[in-house]
Design a protein around this motif. Sequence first.
Motif, PDB file in Angstrom:
ATOM      1  N   GLU A 226      59.675 -19.458  14.980  1.00 39.68           N
ATOM      2  CA  GLU A 226      58.467 -18.974  15.457  1.00 39.68           C
ATOM      3  C   GLU A 226      57.541 -20.395  16.136  1.00 39.68           C
TER       4      GLU A 226
ATOM      5  N   TYR B 141      56.049 -19.490   6.918  1.00 42.62           N
ATOM      6  CA  TYR B 141      57.130 -19.209   6.262  1.00 42.62           C
ATOM      7  C   TYR B 141      57.272 -18.506   7.311  1.00 42.62           C
ATOM      8  N   THR B 142      59.204 -17.460   7.419  1.00 43.17           N
ATOM      9  CA  THR B 142      59.752 -16.632   8.128  1.00 43.17           C
ATOM     10  C   THR B 142      58.583 -15.247   7.678  1.00 43.17           C
ATOM     11  N   ARG B 143      58.814 -13.956   8.239  1.00 42.26           N
ATOM     12  CA  ARG B 143      58.621 -12.570   7.220  1.00 42.26           C
ATOM     13  C   ARG B 143      59.597 -12.794   5.857  1.00 42.26           C
ATOM     14  N   PRO B 144      60.257 -12.413   6.217  1.00 46.16           N
ATOM     15  CA  PRO B 144      61.050 -11.922   5.123  1.00 46.16           C
ATOM     16  C   PRO B 144      60.485 -13.212   3.743  1.00 46.16           C
ATOM     17  N   LEU B 145      60.443 -14.404   4.371  1.00 44.73           N
ATOM     18  CA  LEU B 145      60.905 -15.369   2.901  1.00 44.73           C
ATOM     19  C   LEU B 145      59.312 -15.100   2.353  1.00 44.73           C
TER      20      LEU B 145
ATOM     21  N   VAL C  15      67.335 -13.428   6.881  1.00 47.26           N
ATOM     22  CA  VAL C  15      66.998 -15.226   7.782  1.00 47.26           C
ATOM     23  C   VAL C  15      68.140 -16.246   7.723  1.00 47.26           C
TER      24      VAL C  15
END
Lengths: 239, 239
Positions: free
Chosen positions: A111, B44-48, A95
């Motif tokens: 995104e 949230y962005t995926r890893p987060l 991230v």
Amino acid sequence: MVLYWNLRRSKPGLSPSSPHPEIKDQWHDGRIPQRSNLRRLKVYTRPLARLIEQLQHLPGIGPKSAQRLALHILKRPEMEVQALAQALLDAKKQVGVCSECFHLSAEPVCEICRAPNRDSHIVCVVADSKDVIAIEKTREYPGLYHVLGGLISPMDGIGPEQLHISPLIKRVSQKKIQEVILAISPSIEGDTTTLYIGQLLKPFTKVTRIAFGLPMGGDLEYADEVTLARALEGRRELD
Amino acid sequence: MVLYWNLRRSKPGLSPSSPHPEIKDQWHDGRIPQRSNLRRLKVYTRPLARLIEQLQHLPGIGPKSAQRLALHILKRPEMEVQALAQALLDAKKQVGVCSECFHLSAEPVCEICRAPNRDSHIVCVVADSKDVIAIEKTREYPGLYHVLGGLISPMDGIGPEQLHISPLIKRVSQKKIQEVILAISPSIEGDTTTLYIGQLLKPFTKVTRIAFGLPMGGDLEYADEVTLARALEGRRELD
């Protein structure tokens, strides 16, 4: 409490009927406090102590919570602990921030900025990524964001050049932005930042600031004076 | 709250003076709730998102705390996150139980059992390792421990054979143990376990149970009946 321990220490042993004088002596011969001080550091076995110490670095996690978490972790299957450790490492490694809006993102452009169905004519300026998340959760805002990465705070040595302000000016001046909404908390730093950015952006586009006033469910009687003053100042005509 | 949102949705646009009708339309054409539902998962962005999900498995960590922790972690230097991940893995991999007393230990025999200055004639029986830690923190107990690993609970399918009871019997019968202190919380399971172990150990040694009564600072008026009854039952003559 001190009185209580002293009282207990002055008693002759485990119980008046203890049949083992040698135990009594060892327990109450006065050497214990010193020995215990040495022992204090060894309450936890080393890897456990290290985990508790690491967990205590997290916000809102004190010694008691850290111990509870660590003991819980030791009881979980190894797979689960590995998944948590991996999630930590992945999140930190993958991230970064969006090159467009500086929101947290695992890709070069986040995104929200890439979404074809978002209104790219509105930009909401916030101090931190967590404010983006808060606004996204309202599910009311269709536009894009710009994360400043903090607020102007001369006391802490944070000037405009430490924040993502010049990319914002560039973005607004070059792209077709119809409105910039400043969604920055009301505080000395917040107001300074809002004022500063407002002045810089006004030549290019319409600049608005989110409303301040009574919160939903808030009681007028218990609102502080500043909130109430802001609510009066921000009054709107009924339609 | 619902009323409030409906009210807002029924308004014509961002503000009555909005100069951009196309923005108004996109924001308030009724498609938003559906689109927002889709977007909901992508706050949230995926890893987060994965990190937040993993953190939520921890006890006492809800969605809000998990988000706060995760965002904090992203802001820390990579070294620090690696240290936390490593501490997790190390603790899980290295910490097992002591072969003697079943307390958490990174070595085959724990530090308490190996300590030359502890009184090996007294054994304190507890349900869990966290009870050992609690007693160690009093710095009052000079003896050894025995961790059962739980309490007898037929409802949960936990019988004596699931606990470390037979190693305790073996230990007490073979070694010179002068007193076994049962330090088990008062509850149906705790009392059952205490009774069961007490019966088994009585032939070999003196068996005692820790005192139950008013806690320090506890107010007699506000103590529950069971505690008060136990306090009366456990009364001792003044010396």
